[in-house]
Design a protein around this motif. Sequence first.
Motif, mmCIF file in Angstrom:
data_model
loop_
_atom_site.group_PDB
_atom_site.id
_atom_site.type_symbol
_atom_site.label_atom_id
_atom_site.label_comp_id
_atom_site.label_asym_id
_atom_site.label_seq_id
_atom_site.Cartn_x
_atom_site.Cartn_y
_atom_site.Cartn_z
ATOM 1 N N LYS A 122 26.618 25.992 27.255
ATOM 2 C CA LYS A 122 26.890 25.138 28.418
ATOM 3 C C LYS A 122 28.139 25.632 29.137
ATOM 4 C CE LYS A 122 28.302 20.407 29.560
ATOM 5 N NZ LYS A 122 28.615 19.059 28.997
ATOM 6 N N PRO A 123 28.092 25.784 30.468
ATOM 7 C CA PRO A 123 29.280 26.261 31.171
ATOM 8 C C PRO A 123 30.414 25.245 31.141
ATOM 9 C CG PRO A 123 27.582 25.639 32.746
ATOM 10 C CD PRO A 123 26.950 25.574 31.376
ATOM 11 N N LEU A 124 31.616 25.739 30.985
ATOM 12 C CA LEU A 124 32.814 24.913 31.002
ATOM 13 C C LEU A 124 33.608 25.107 32.286
ATOM 14 C CD1 LEU A 124 33.926 25.652 27.343
ATOM 15 C CD2 LEU A 124 32.959 23.497 28.179
ATOM 16 N N SER A 125 33.147 26.015 33.114
ATOM 17 C CA SER A 125 33.797 26.280 34.394
ATOM 18 C C SER A 125 32.732 26.699 35.393
ATOM 19 C CB SER A 125 34.836 27.399 34.250
ATOM 20 O OG SER A 125 34.188 28.661 34.125
ATOM 21 N N ALA A 126 33.118 26.790 36.630
ATOM 22 C CA ALA A 126 32.264 27.426 37.624
ATOM 23 C C ALA A 126 32.224 28.927 37.349
ATOM 24 C CB ALA A 126 32.806 27.164 39.017
ATOM 25 N N ALA A 127 31.297 29.600 37.998
ATOM 26 C CA ALA A 127 31.333 31.064 38.026
ATOM 27 C C ALA A 127 32.337 31.439 39.110
ATOM 28 C CB ALA A 127 29.950 31.628 38.340
ATOM 29 N N VAL A 128 33.514 31.902 38.689
ATOM 30 C CA VAL A 128 34.592 32.209 39.629
ATOM 31 C C VAL A 128 34.341 33.604 40.183
ATOM 32 C CG1 VAL A 128 37.078 32.338 39.958
ATOM 33 C CG2 VAL A 128 36.129 30.751 38.274
ATOM 34 N N SER A 129 34.037 33.678 41.468
ATOM 35 C CA SER A 129 33.573 34.912 42.103
ATOM 36 C C SER A 129 34.635 35.997 42.127
ATOM 37 C CB SER A 129 33.134 34.610 43.544
ATOM 38 O OG SER A 129 32.952 35.788 44.286
ATOM 39 N N TRP A 130 34.163 37.234 42.220
ATOM 40 C CA TRP A 130 35.076 38.366 42.364
ATOM 41 C C TRP A 130 35.936 38.221 43.618
ATOM 42 C CZ3 TRP A 130 35.039 41.633 46.627
ATOM 43 C CH2 TRP A 130 33.921 41.552 47.471
ATOM 44 N N GLN A 131 35.463 37.455 44.612
ATOM 45 C CA GLN A 131 36.230 37.282 45.846
ATOM 46 C C GLN A 131 37.375 36.283 45.701
ATOM 47 O OE1 GLN A 131 33.401 37.261 49.462
ATOM 48 N NE2 GLN A 131 32.124 36.589 47.746
ATOM 49 N N ASP A 132 37.384 35.508 44.620
ATOM 50 C CA ASP A 132 38.372 34.442 44.434
ATOM 51 C C ASP A 132 39.762 35.037 44.196
ATOM 52 O OD1 ASP A 132 38.185 31.249 43.512
ATOM 53 O OD2 ASP A 132 39.919 32.330 42.731
ATOM 54 N N ARG A 133 40.765 34.478 44.907
ATOM 55 C CA ARG A 133 42.134 35.003 44.790
ATOM 56 C C ARG A 133 43.155 33.904 44.504
ATOM 57 N NH1 ARG A 133 42.682 37.107 50.364
ATOM 58 N NH2 ARG A 133 40.784 35.931 50.755
ATOM 59 N N ARG A 134 42.716 32.816 43.860
ATOM 60 C CA ARG A 134 43.623 31.698 43.598
ATOM 61 C C ARG A 134 44.720 32.043 42.598
ATOM 62 N NH1 ARG A 134 39.154 27.059 42.638
ATOM 63 N NH2 ARG A 134 38.009 28.905 41.908
ATOM 64 N N ALA A 135 44.521 33.067 41.806
ATOM 65 C CA ALA A 135 45.512 33.420 40.781
ATOM 66 C C ALA A 135 46.518 34.455 41.276
ATOM 67 C CB ALA A 135 44.810 33.936 39.530
ATOM 68 N N HIS A 136 46.647 34.601 42.588
ATOM 69 C CA HIS A 136 47.494 35.682 43.109
ATOM 70 C C HIS A 136 48.963 35.525 42.713
ATOM 71 C CE1 HIS A 136 49.295 33.344 46.468
ATOM 72 N NE2 HIS A 136 48.171 32.657 46.392
ATOM 73 N N GLN A 137 49.449 34.289 42.597
ATOM 74 C CA GLN A 137 50.855 34.102 42.228
ATOM 75 C C GLN A 137 51.113 34.547 40.789
ATOM 76 O OE1 GLN A 137 51.647 29.970 43.154
ATOM 77 N NE2 GLN A 137 52.218 30.474 45.263
ATOM 78 N N PHE A 138 50.163 34.270 39.897
ATOM 79 C CA PHE A 138 50.285 34.737 38.510
ATOM 80 C C PHE A 138 50.329 36.261 38.461
ATOM 81 C CE2 PHE A 138 47.837 36.205 34.732
ATOM 82 C CZ PHE A 138 48.785 35.895 33.760
ATOM 83 N N VAL A 139 49.483 36.906 39.256
ATOM 84 C CA VAL A 139 49.440 38.367 39.284
ATOM 85 C C VAL A 139 50.756 38.934 39.807
ATOM 86 C CG1 VAL A 139 48.312 40.357 40.357
ATOM 87 C CG2 VAL A 139 46.936 38.474 39.473
ATOM 88 N N LEU A 196 42.693 50.159 36.470
ATOM 89 C CA LEU A 196 42.648 49.268 37.629
ATOM 90 C C LEU A 196 44.044 49.036 38.178
ATOM 91 C CD1 LEU A 196 40.280 46.483 36.228
ATOM 92 C CD2 LEU A 196 39.625 48.558 37.465
ATOM 93 N N VAL A 197 44.112 48.534 39.392
ATOM 94 C CA VAL A 197 45.378 48.043 39.934
ATOM 95 C C VAL A 197 45.496 46.565 39.586
ATOM 96 C CG1 VAL A 197 45.364 49.709 41.821
ATOM 97 C CG2 VAL A 197 44.321 47.456 42.147
ATOM 98 N N LEU A 198 46.714 46.057 39.601
ATOM 99 C CA LEU A 198 46.894 44.618 39.402
ATOM 100 C C LEU A 198 46.351 43.889 40.624
ATOM 101 C CD1 LEU A 198 50.413 43.973 37.819
ATOM 102 C CD2 LEU A 198 48.193 43.243 36.942
ATOM 103 N N SER A 199 45.409 42.994 40.411
ATOM 104 C CA SER A 199 44.790 42.301 41.534
ATOM 105 C C SER A 199 44.201 40.976 41.063
ATOM 106 C CB SER A 199 43.675 43.167 42.134
ATOM 107 O OG SER A 199 42.908 42.431 43.064
ATOM 108 N N PRO A 200 44.285 39.937 41.902
ATOM 109 C CA PRO A 200 43.650 38.660 41.542
ATOM 110 C C PRO A 200 42.133 38.715 41.594
ATOM 111 C CG PRO A 200 44.569 38.532 43.752
ATOM 112 C CD PRO A 200 45.028 39.842 43.172
ATOM 113 N N HIS A 201 41.555 39.822 42.075
ATOM 114 C CA HIS A 201 40.104 39.941 42.109
ATOM 115 C C HIS A 201 39.510 40.097 40.705
ATOM 116 C CE1 HIS A 201 39.510 40.092 46.422
ATOM 117 N NE2 HIS A 201 40.530 40.910 46.527
ATOM 118 N N TYR A 202 40.295 40.485 39.715
ATOM 119 C CA TYR A 202 39.751 40.791 38.398
ATOM 120 C C TYR A 202 39.836 39.595 37.454
ATOM 121 C CZ TYR A 202 40.043 45.391 40.426
ATOM 122 O OH TYR A 202 39.897 46.462 41.273
ATOM 123 N N GLY A 203 39.099 39.706 36.333
ATOM 124 C CA GLY A 203 38.805 38.542 35.511
ATOM 125 C C GLY A 203 39.959 37.929 34.745
ATOM 126 N N ALA A 204 40.937 38.726 34.295
ATOM 127 C CA ALA A 204 41.995 38.180 33.433
ATOM 128 C C ALA A 204 42.777 37.076 34.132
ATOM 129 C CB ALA A 204 42.935 39.303 32.991
#
Length: 482
Positions: A103-120, A136-144
């Motif tokens: 069962k999913p516990l979250s949405a499928a967060v798209s590769w286009q999502d950049r909400r984590a940019h401040q953490f990055v 890779l370069v550091l980018s909010p586009h990636y999964g971590a």
Amino acid sequence: ARLVAGGAGCPRMLYLALDQGGHASRALLFDGSGQQVATEHVPVATRHDGLSFEQDADVLARSRVLALADVLESLPARDRSIAAAGLATQRSTIVCWERKSSKPLSAAVSWQDRRAHQFVEGLRALAPRNRELSGLVLSPHYGASKRRWCQDNQQPLQLAARRGERLVGPLSSFLLARLLTERPALTDPANAARTQLYDPARGDWSPELLELFGVPRELLPTCVPTLHEFGTLALARGACPLRACTGDQAAAAFAFGPPREDTVYVNVGTGAFIQRIVPPGTALPDGLLKSVLMSDGKASLYSLEGTVNGAGSAIDWLRGEVALDVDRTLAALTESTPAQTPLFLNGIGGLGAPYWRHDFQSEFIGPGDEQSRVRAVVESVAFLLCVNLERMNGDRRLERIVISGGLARCDYLCQALAGLSGLRVERLRQCEATARGVAFLAAGLPEGWTDVPLDRSFEVEAGAALAARFAEWRAELERRLD
């Protein structure tokens, strides 16, 4: 479902391609020679607001099952025996799910999502080491960083963590768990690499990157090769093994058979991706990515890759900015440039390779009517692709560009790319590059896979006006980046 010409007499040896894109869940069948037999798709919606791009993970899984059922139903009963299946998904999209129930516990967060940019941004001092390990370069586009955002903002995920029932991984891993009888927790190299937690040299999760991003290893799927016995896919009549899993762009490189070292592969969908095969020890040019195209458990095939975030997504954005019929205008574009055509600094979805600025604001520079703005957006895609191509040019001679994807149907884009790159651009008749590529992998890379007929070849034609616009566009972009 839609039967493709020639499908009525297809042989019983069929291969199923499951292609999970941003706009639709696709299911396609290919025969043993690579001919497309049948296709079905179920549209899926994306929720987006500013930096947020996500999809309902449950809806994705259900649409995946529906597309599969419909494509099988379209065939005569005697032709419903599937030899093997393969799955391809967008690589940087992640999902969190419950281990036992899937069962999913979250949405499928798209590769286009950049909400984590401040953490990055807080990790910038570690960017060189991250690049050395992950390619890779550091980018909010990636999964971590997306996983970090989910952990900090979604309560169901926090509750599941306390019960020890949480898993997090690429969208492909979640779909494997939902679709396969065994409910495995597995990931392939192409999708694992886009989490920014994977070390291509090890072929496994990087302990150092896991520590850097604060991700316990037990939350992640097990890393396996691209070609692997992932599990059993239940069908309406019987079952079949799923033997290949990879990312969409990695699969697209195999759409026309084994990738060639003298060829650059461009796939233009929501984003545009440009790849070329390189030996394992090739130095990584500044701003580009190193990708694992395929692993069979014994050896891996690598590529250099550039990413243009604003391709089809830029055209979608443009539809809301102009009153004319954008699709009709795209088809009518010619090499003759109107006197007043603006330049377009394309930051739709964030400025990707080789610049990597998630907060870059798009802008038209100079006057021009709505039709000329469509031209400027198309040119910006060609310009960005050519900047990436310049960086991936190495000692090995390149002879051609093979282009696929929805926006590849625009003749002007293909001709501009040929004129600026100095390489012949070949657009092949098969448009479903991702699906055909994953079917080829699922079939075990057969030698009898037929060539795809050429739709059109765009020869190198020097255009002084376009070259001058490219130079002006590059100067304007670099001025903005300073």
